[in-house]
Every structure is written in structure tokens, then in C-alpha cells.
Write a protein that holds these residues in place. Structure first.
Motif, short mmCIF file in Angstrom:
data_model
loop_
_atom_site.label_atom_id
_atom_site.label_comp_id
_atom_site.label_asym_id
_atom_site.label_seq_id
_atom_site.Cartn_x
_atom_site.Cartn_y
_atom_site.Cartn_z
N LEU A 58 1.92 1.62 -3.58
CA LEU A 58 0.81 1.99 -4.47
C LEU A 58 0.45 3.47 -4.32
O LEU A 58 0.20 4.17 -5.30
CB LEU A 58 -0.41 1.12 -4.13
CG LEU A 58 -1.68 1.37 -4.95
CD1 LEU A 58 -1.48 0.92 -6.40
CD2 LEU A 58 -2.88 0.65 -4.33
N LEU A 59 0.43 3.95 -3.08
CA LEU A 59 -0.09 5.30 -2.82
C LEU A 59 0.99 6.37 -2.88
O LEU A 59 0.71 7.52 -3.23
CB LEU A 59 -0.78 5.35 -1.46
CG LEU A 59 -1.93 4.36 -1.26
CD1 LEU A 59 -2.53 4.54 0.13
CD2 LEU A 59 -2.99 4.53 -2.33
N PHE A 60 2.22 6.02 -2.52
CA PHE A 60 3.26 7.06 -2.41
C PHE A 60 4.59 6.70 -3.06
O PHE A 60 5.08 7.44 -3.90
CB PHE A 60 3.51 7.39 -0.92
CG PHE A 60 2.38 8.15 -0.28
CD1 PHE A 60 2.20 9.51 -0.53
CD2 PHE A 60 1.49 7.52 0.57
CE1 PHE A 60 1.16 10.22 0.06
CE2 PHE A 60 0.44 8.23 1.17
CZ PHE A 60 0.29 9.57 0.91
N ALA A 75 0.83 -1.21 0.00
CA ALA A 75 0.00 0.00 0.00
C ALA A 75 0.86 1.25 0.00
O ALA A 75 0.55 2.24 -0.67
CB ALA A 75 -0.94 -0.01 1.21
N GLN A 76 1.97 1.23 0.72
CA GLN A 76 2.90 2.36 0.70
C GLN A 76 3.40 2.62 -0.73
O GLN A 76 3.49 3.77 -1.16
CB GLN A 76 4.11 2.09 1.61
CG GLN A 76 3.79 2.06 3.09
CD GLN A 76 5.04 1.82 3.92
OE1 GLN A 76 6.11 2.34 3.60
NE2 GLN A 76 4.92 1.04 4.97
N ARG A 79 -4.89 6.83 -6.86
CA ARG A 79 -3.85 5.81 -6.82
C ARG A 79 -4.35 4.53 -6.17
O ARG A 79 -3.93 3.43 -6.55
CB ARG A 79 -2.65 6.37 -6.05
CG ARG A 79 -2.00 7.52 -6.81
CD ARG A 79 -1.06 8.33 -5.95
NE ARG A 79 -0.25 9.23 -6.76
CZ ARG A 79 0.83 9.87 -6.30
NH1 ARG A 79 1.20 9.71 -5.04
NH2 ARG A 79 1.53 10.64 -7.11
#
Lengths: 204, 204
Positions: free
Chosen positions: A20-22, A17-18, A146
């Protein structure tokens, strides 16, 4: 790229998730041909609507431009460079602040019934509040795009006054950003450098 | 609460991350006694620094207030209600926009070397840009606080002009938000209602 050190301490969010988003996410200016569906936009909104705003005012409004006629109108207000980017995007969003957000406070902030009338008397304060909180919501929205596996291409290169006259003649909406959304083509540029923690955070 | 429908379509982000960052996350005004470490704040910044800003300008600056003396100064600028919230928070952040962000553009946006001088001549434009982009970054930061398993308590109830005179006498920083960070005590209130997709998104 994430390093072991980045992830070593402090975060609960899982590494995928880190990324994917950032960490792996990038703004996009060129997009694949694949469309972005109404269902995807609904799913994004259904997630990011929970992001906090002052007084729960939720002033962000989103115009999803897909049709040829609306796109033609929008294009006239973009600078040359952003016209090119937008021509290749499957979906373009006009992100605007609703200056008349106070009309909905009885619904979304019902425990302070007098607030609507207080704000009704002070348009200048509403403009400040609406623009600030809608901008926060744009931050959440970029994260949400995102979260749907898509890339955002935010653009400030447009004539906001002309766009507002054309799209929002009533005067209650003010555009803040125009943003393309889609599946990105391959990244062409290295990521630009970020400021170090020591340059940004000061302890007192 | 998330429903099956919310999650049915459109999002790639896993359900646990959706809950952590948006669906189950809540703003907090009362915090547990547990501290927030410098390492946690570093981890949060190390994640959210990747969020995009126009021209990669990254104008957000963060003052992490922990010491008694700095906290005493800060308290004077908060309204009564927010003093109470802040007294019980393990960490309070002053979130500000750096109007002189252009000084760092040669480092963070090096492919447009003339931009720094263009912006140096137009402070009013820099104020607008810095405040807009720092607000976007606050949106990312709130998501990042949650990514660390913490809760944010954003507060607009403070005297920004007085705070800026006290903390930023040089005039290059302008405060946008004061935000408590910590482990939340139990939620006491039901979540306030969110606007429906149809109220926010218009297709054209």
C-alpha cells in the motif's frame, strides 16, 4: 512488483502495508472523479503529524485548494503540463514551509524556552531549517496519502516565487511543492527503475 | 497514543502498521546492544527505494558507518551531545545528496535523454534539486527504519562543511543528516505535542 526476496528478511511491517505504502503505490497524474473529503485529509494529518522534525518544529503548512477561485489563481503559477494534471484532480495541496515556525516553539518544544528568541534573530537559519524539516514532512505526507488509499501527484513544475507572492504575501510561508491527491485512474506507464542497493549504500 | 477518533475515518492502513510507523514510533537517542545487520539495511532500502522523487532522480546516498576508524572520523564532526548518542548506537548513517545525480538519469529516466546534459550545465539547480529530493527520501527512510522494527535517531547537530570535506572530498556529495539506527531502549520522555490540524491546514 514485490518479489519473495524483497520481503524475505528484515521487515516487520506486514506485506499488505508494504504494498500500500511503497511497493504497489505510484504517483498519479490522472484521477477518478471521486472526491477527497475533509475527513480524509484530517485522518492523513492525524497520522503523519507524528513524524519527527528537528526541535519538533513542524514547519509544514498545507493549503488545501478546492474552490474555483483559489484554483484559478493557483493554475496561473503552474506550467502547462501540470495545469492539465491539476484540472482533473479532486484536491490540490500547496505544501509550504513556515519560516516563522519559531513562534510556536514555546508550545511544541517548551523545555528550551530561550530557543524562540535565538531563532528570531536569524531568519536565514530559519529558512534553511524550515525548508529542510517541511520537506521531511512532505515525505511523511506522501506516505500518509497512500495510507488513506489515495494517490499523490507531486509537482515541481510551478513558479514558486510568483505563487508565494500571490498566496503568501506576508513572506512567512515559502512553497516547496504542489501536490494533487485523489483516487488514481489506471496506471499507464511501467514503474521507472530504481537504483540498486550497491549504487546507493556504501559501508565504511 | 492512538485514540478511537484518530482511527475512525479515512485511513486504509491497518492500525498495527499505523502504530509501528507513526503513532507508537519514537526517535531514539539510546539504543540496546543488539546489532543492526546488513540484511536489515538492505530490506529497508528495498522498501523505501520506491518512494517518489522528481524526475526519478533518487539523489540520496547512504554511508553506513560501522568500523572503528570511520566512526572515529565521524565523531569529530558531531557536537558533544550527539557524540554520546552515537557512541551507543549499533549503526550510524551519513545521509547525503548526490549533486551529480544527473549522471544516472539516462538509466533511471531514459525517456528524456537530453535532460542529463541540461542539468550538467547548471550545478546550482542540481544542488537545490538534489537536496530537496534526498530530504524527501530521508522522510521515506525514517518510515522504512520503523518498518524494520527499529528506531531512528536523526541528528542535525554536526559540522556539515567539515564532514563533507573529510568524507566527500570530491565535492559531489553534501551531507544532510546523520542518523543513528538501532533497537531503542525504553522511552524516557513523553512525546512532544503536535500542532493541531487547524494550525497546519488551511482550506481555500
Amino acid at each position: 512488483m514485490a518479489t519473495a526476496t524483497d520481503r524475505a528478511a528484515g521487515l516487520v511491517l506486514d506485506a499488505a502495508a508494504q504494498d500500500l505504502l511503497f511497493r504497489q503505490a505510484r504517483s498519479a497524474s490522472e484521477f477518478a472523479d471521486a472526491p477527497v473529503s475533509e475527513a480524509q485529509l484530517q485522518a492523513i494529518y492525524g497520522l503523519v503529524k507524528y513524524g519527527p522534525t528537528a526541535l519538533n518544529q513542524q514547519p509544514l503548512r498545507i493549503i488545501a485548494v478546492r474552490s474555483g477561485q483559489a484554483m484559478e489563481r493557483l493554475m496561473r503559477h503552474l506550467n502547462e503540463r501540470n495545469r492539465g494534471k491539476t484540472a482533473g484532480a479532486p484536491l490540490t495541496l500547496i505544501l509550504a514551509a513556515d519560516i516563522d515556525f519559531h513562534e510556536r516553539l514555546p508550545q511544541v518544544f517548551s523545555h528550551a524556552p530561550g530557543l524562540r528568541d535565538v531563532l528570531a534573530a536569524d531568519r536565514e537559519d530559519r529558512v534553511t531549517q524550515a525548508r529542510f524539516n517541511a520537506t521531511l514532512q512532505i515525505g511523511y505526507l506522501i506516505v500518509g496519502v497512500r495510507a488513506a488509499g489515495l494517490a499523490a501527484g507531486p509537482m515541481i513544475g510551478f513558479d514558486a516565487a510568483a505563487l508565494d507572492r500571490d498566496f503568501f504575501p506576508g513572506g512567512s510561508l515559502q512553497s516547496l511543492l504542489v501536490m494533487n491527491v485523489g483516487y488514481p485512474r489506471a496506471k499507464r506507464f511501467a514503474r521507472l527503475p530504481r537504483l540498486a542497493y550497491e549504487d546507493v549504500v556504501q559501508a565504511m
